[in-house]
Design a protein around this motif. Sequence first.
Motif, mmCIF file in Angstrom:
data_model
loop_
_atom_site.group_PDB
_atom_site.id
_atom_site.type_symbol
_atom_site.label_atom_id
_atom_site.label_comp_id
_atom_site.label_asym_id
_atom_site.label_seq_id
_atom_site.Cartn_x
_atom_site.Cartn_y
_atom_site.Cartn_z
ATOM 1 N N UNK A 90 -68.140 -11.720 31.772
ATOM 2 C CA UNK A 90 -67.552 -12.172 33.031
ATOM 3 C C UNK A 90 -68.479 -13.066 33.833
ATOM 4 N N UNK A 91 -69.804 -12.863 33.714
ATOM 5 C CA UNK A 91 -70.732 -13.662 34.511
ATOM 6 C C UNK A 91 -70.680 -15.134 34.115
ATOM 7 N N UNK A 92 -70.473 -15.399 32.835
ATOM 8 C CA UNK A 92 -70.563 -16.769 32.318
ATOM 9 C C UNK A 92 -69.207 -17.386 32.014
ATOM 10 N N UNK A 93 -68.125 -16.700 32.360
ATOM 11 C CA UNK A 93 -66.797 -17.251 32.090
ATOM 12 C C UNK A 93 -66.463 -18.352 33.097
ATOM 13 N N UNK A 94 -66.045 -19.494 32.580
ATOM 14 C CA UNK A 94 -65.621 -20.619 33.408
ATOM 15 C C UNK A 94 -64.103 -20.738 33.310
ATOM 16 N N UNK A 95 -63.388 -20.669 34.438
ATOM 17 C CA UNK A 95 -61.918 -20.760 34.361
ATOM 18 C C UNK A 95 -61.402 -22.032 33.717
ATOM 19 N N UNK A 96 -62.245 -23.065 33.649
ATOM 20 C CA UNK A 96 -61.798 -24.335 33.064
ATOM 21 C C UNK A 96 -61.994 -24.391 31.556
ATOM 22 N N UNK A 97 -62.660 -23.389 30.985
ATOM 23 C CA UNK A 97 -62.860 -23.380 29.537
ATOM 24 C C UNK A 97 -61.515 -23.285 28.824
ATOM 25 N N UNK A 98 -61.424 -23.949 27.680
ATOM 26 C CA UNK A 98 -60.173 -24.010 26.920
ATOM 27 C C UNK A 98 -60.156 -22.877 25.894
ATOM 28 N N UNK A 99 -59.003 -22.257 25.745
ATOM 29 C CA UNK A 99 -58.805 -21.190 24.767
ATOM 30 C C UNK A 99 -58.414 -21.817 23.436
ATOM 31 N N UNK A 100 -59.062 -21.387 22.364
ATOM 32 C CA UNK A 100 -58.767 -21.899 21.033
ATOM 33 C C UNK A 100 -58.210 -20.777 20.157
ATOM 34 N N UNK A 101 -57.496 -21.180 19.121
ATOM 35 C CA UNK A 101 -56.966 -20.204 18.164
ATOM 36 C C UNK A 101 -58.117 -19.455 17.501
ATOM 37 N N UNK A 102 -57.970 -18.160 17.396
ATOM 38 C CA UNK A 102 -59.013 -17.320 16.833
ATOM 39 C C UNK A 102 -59.875 -16.649 17.874
ATOM 40 N N UNK A 103 -59.793 -17.108 19.139
ATOM 41 C CA UNK A 103 -60.533 -16.435 20.205
ATOM 42 C C UNK A 103 -59.962 -15.036 20.425
ATOM 43 N N UNK A 104 -60.813 -14.141 20.907
ATOM 44 C CA UNK A 104 -60.393 -12.778 21.235
ATOM 45 C C UNK A 104 -60.687 -12.536 22.708
ATOM 46 N N UNK A 105 -59.640 -12.199 23.459
ATOM 47 C CA UNK A 105 -59.732 -12.025 24.900
ATOM 48 C C UNK A 105 -59.759 -10.536 25.230
ATOM 49 N N UNK A 106 -60.790 -10.085 25.926
ATOM 50 C CA UNK A 106 -60.902 -8.691 26.366
ATOM 51 C C UNK A 106 -60.432 -8.610 27.808
ATOM 52 N N UNK A 107 -59.459 -7.773 28.057
ATOM 53 C CA UNK A 107 -58.832 -7.713 29.373
ATOM 54 C C UNK A 107 -58.671 -6.261 29.813
ATOM 55 N N UNK A 108 -58.572 -6.080 31.128
ATOM 56 C CA UNK A 108 -58.098 -4.834 31.740
ATOM 57 C C UNK A 108 -56.725 -5.150 32.305
ATOM 58 N N UNK A 109 -55.728 -4.377 31.932
ATOM 59 C CA UNK A 109 -54.361 -4.758 32.291
ATOM 60 C C UNK A 109 -53.491 -3.538 32.493
ATOM 61 N N UNK A 110 -52.385 -3.768 33.156
ATOM 62 C CA UNK A 110 -51.315 -2.787 33.180
ATOM 63 C C UNK A 110 -50.457 -2.997 31.940
ATOM 64 N N UNK A 111 -49.544 -2.057 31.695
ATOM 65 C CA UNK A 111 -48.784 -2.147 30.449
ATOM 66 C C UNK A 111 -47.937 -3.413 30.402
ATOM 67 N N UNK A 112 -47.257 -3.730 31.487
ATOM 68 C CA UNK A 112 -46.437 -4.945 31.487
ATOM 69 C C UNK A 112 -47.299 -6.198 31.360
ATOM 70 N N UNK A 113 -48.447 -6.176 32.006
ATOM 71 C CA UNK A 113 -49.334 -7.319 31.869
ATOM 72 C C UNK A 113 -49.859 -7.477 30.461
ATOM 73 N N UNK A 114 -50.143 -6.365 29.788
ATOM 74 C CA UNK A 114 -50.598 -6.441 28.406
ATOM 75 C C UNK A 114 -49.486 -6.921 27.490
ATOM 76 N N UNK A 115 -48.247 -6.511 27.769
ATOM 77 C CA UNK A 115 -47.111 -7.047 27.013
ATOM 78 C C UNK A 115 -47.027 -8.566 27.152
ATOM 79 N N UNK A 116 -47.172 -9.048 28.384
ATOM 80 C CA UNK A 116 -47.099 -10.490 28.626
ATOM 81 C C UNK A 116 -48.215 -11.230 27.900
ATOM 82 N N UNK A 117 -49.434 -10.718 27.978
ATOM 83 C CA UNK A 117 -50.551 -11.401 27.338
ATOM 84 C C UNK A 117 -50.394 -11.400 25.819
ATOM 85 N N UNK A 118 -49.962 -10.287 25.245
ATOM 86 C CA UNK A 118 -49.785 -10.242 23.794
ATOM 87 C C UNK A 118 -48.708 -11.216 23.361
#
Length: 670
Positions: A550-578
Amino acid sequence: MAEPWRDRARRAVEWNWRLRSAGDPRPHYVICGRDALAYYVARAMLESELPAGGARVTVVVPERYRTNGPDVAGLRGVRVVRSDRLDVATFEAAGLAGATGLALLHQDDVGNLHAALCAQAVDQRVRQVLRMFNGTLAGGVRKLLKAPVEVLSDAEMAAPAFVAAALGEVDPSSFQHRDKTLRVARRADVRPQDVVCALADISEEQGVELLPAEQADADLVLAEATGQPPGTEVAARRLVRARRRRRPMAVLLRAVRGFATRKIGIAVMLVLAVIALLGTLISRAEGVSPAEALYLTLVTTLSGADPDTEKAADAQIMQVVLNLAGLALIPLITAVVVDGIVNARLALHTGRLQPARVGHFVVVGLGNVGTRVMAQLREYDVEVVAIDKDPEPRGAALARQLEVPLIVGDAALPETLAAASVADCQALVVASTDDVANLEAALAARDLRDDLRVVLRLFDGDFAERVEETFALGVSRSVSYLAAPAFIGALTERAVITTIPVDRHALPVAEVPVAPGSELDGRPLDVVNRDGQVRLIARTPAGGAKTIWWRDLDPRQVIFAGDRLTVVARRRGLDWLTRQCAPPARTGPVPRPAGPVLGGVPTPLAAPRSVPGPADWEVAASAPGAAHPMPTPVSPPVGAVPSVNGGPPDASAPDDGGLTRQPDGAGEPS
C-alpha cells in the motif's frame, strides 16, 4: 404434514425438465446442511452475480429436522433434496455429477468425511468444502480425497471474536500474506505509518460503517504487525497481574469457607466460642498466666482432667462443661475433615465448585466454539471455569488437561451460576448450541449482576442483533455469520486469505487474479477502490515479481493481465471485483468438456451437449411444429426424493425456457 411423494416427484420432473430444456449455463452448487451456516452460504450463492444471473443451488437436508436459526430449505430459488443419508444415491439425485462445488456443512466430522468419499465416487472433479472441528482428522481428509478439497473450521474462525469480546478488546485477527504480517487493531494502538487501510468507523450514532471513505476517521484499522502484542494479549496480562496481587489472607479465608458445609462451620464456631469463654473464666479463677491458662484449657478440653473435690462449686461446673465441649469438638473436627474430603471427591467427579472465585472467566457450553474459546483464554493464562449440562462434553478432556474446572448443570439455574461465582467473574461467554438456553443463561446471569459483561452466541444473525439492542446483554455473536464468507470463498475457488470479523460483520481478505481481456485489463489501479465495498492493499505484478504494498501503490499505475490484486472487501464488493477480473463472457452454447461422470470416471459423448445439468432426466428432441417434448423420468432412488421450494417458475419467463429465480431480498451476511 409432509408433502406427498407423488407431488414432490412431479415438481422434481418439472424442475429438471425446465433446466435441461433451457441449457442453464449457471454454475451448480450442492450444499448439504441444515443450520445457519448452510443458510448463509446458500443465500450468498443465490445472490451472487457471478456469472450474471447467479448460480443454481441444490440443498440437501434431512427428511424431518429442526433448526434454531434460519431455515435453509425455506430460501426461494433453491432446489431441495430431502434425504437422511448422504450417500451415492442422494448425490446422484442432487445432480452432483458435473457440479461446480459441494459444501458439506453438517456438524459431524465423521459424517462429513463419509459423505465426501461418497461424493468422490460420483464425481472426482467436483470441488469439495468440508466443515470439520478435529484438526487432525482434517489433515487426513486432504490425503484421502482425490478431488480438490478445502477443510475449514467455523469454530476456529469465530473463537477469536468471542475471546476479544470477553476481554473488551477488538478481535486479534492476524494473518501473513507474501512477506508481510498484518493484524487488526485500534488506530490509537498503532503508529500512523503502519496503518494499511481503514476497516470500520464505529460510533454510537451511526453504528458500524465498513471500509469508510474517510480513512483518517476510522476507529478500526488493518495495520502491519511490528512486534507489538495485540490488545487481547495486553488485556489478559493485566488481568493475570491483578489476580496475583490479591491478598493471600483473603484467598485463604475463601478456601476455608468453602471447605465444609455451612451448618458444620456454625457448630464448630459455637463450640470454640464456649471453650474460649470457659478457658478465660478458669484462668481468672486459678490466677495463672495466659500461657498457663491456654495449657490448662487445651488439656482439659482434649483429654479431660482429674477430679478435684476440693475445688469450688463454680470451678467444678466450668470443668464439667469444658469436658463436654471437648467431647463435642472432636467429632466436629472429624466431620470437617470427612466433609472436606467428600466435597473434594464430588468436585472432581461432578465439577461442583466450592471455593469462591474473583476475576475469572466463565464459559457456558464446551462444544466446538466453547472449547476453542476456553483454550484461547487459557493460552493467555487467565482463570477459566466451564459449565455444561453434559458430564462429558466435547471439550471435557481438554478442560481436564488445561486444569479448567467443569461444573455439570443448567447455566440458567441460580445455584449453577453461584457455584461458578458468576457474580464475581470478569465476563460470561455463553456458547452452547441452543439459542433459548443461551438467552436464559444470559438473563439469569444479569439478575446476579447488572454490569456483568456477557458474550452471547446466537445462530440467527438478525436475532443476535435484536437481542443485543433490546436486552442490552453486552455482545452477541453468530458463529455462522462470521464464518460464512470463508466457506463461500472456498466454494467459489476464490483465494480468500482470511476473514476479519468486525462487530457482527465479516470482511474477507482475498487475492484476485486479473484475466486477459477482462474489464480491469489495462485500467488504472484507482478503479479498484470502492468506498464501502473494496479496498486495495497490495498488487503482485505478473511473472512473479515482488509484491507492491500500500505504501508504494500509485493510483495511476496500469493493471496488466496476470497481476494479482490483494483486497479487503465486503461480499458484494468481492463479487464485483471478481467479475471485473474475469475473462470476457463466451457467446453461444457452452460445450461440456467431458462426458457424464460415472463412478468418478468421465466417459466420452457421441455428440457434445450444450450445458451440464442434472443428469436425472432426458428430454427428447422435437422438430419445429412437433408436439411439446415430454421428459422421460429416471426413477429416483429410495429415500432421496428431490423437491423444489418456491413453486413453479413465473409464467412470464422467456420462450427459450430459461428459468429465472429472484432471491428473497434479505440483507447480505457480510
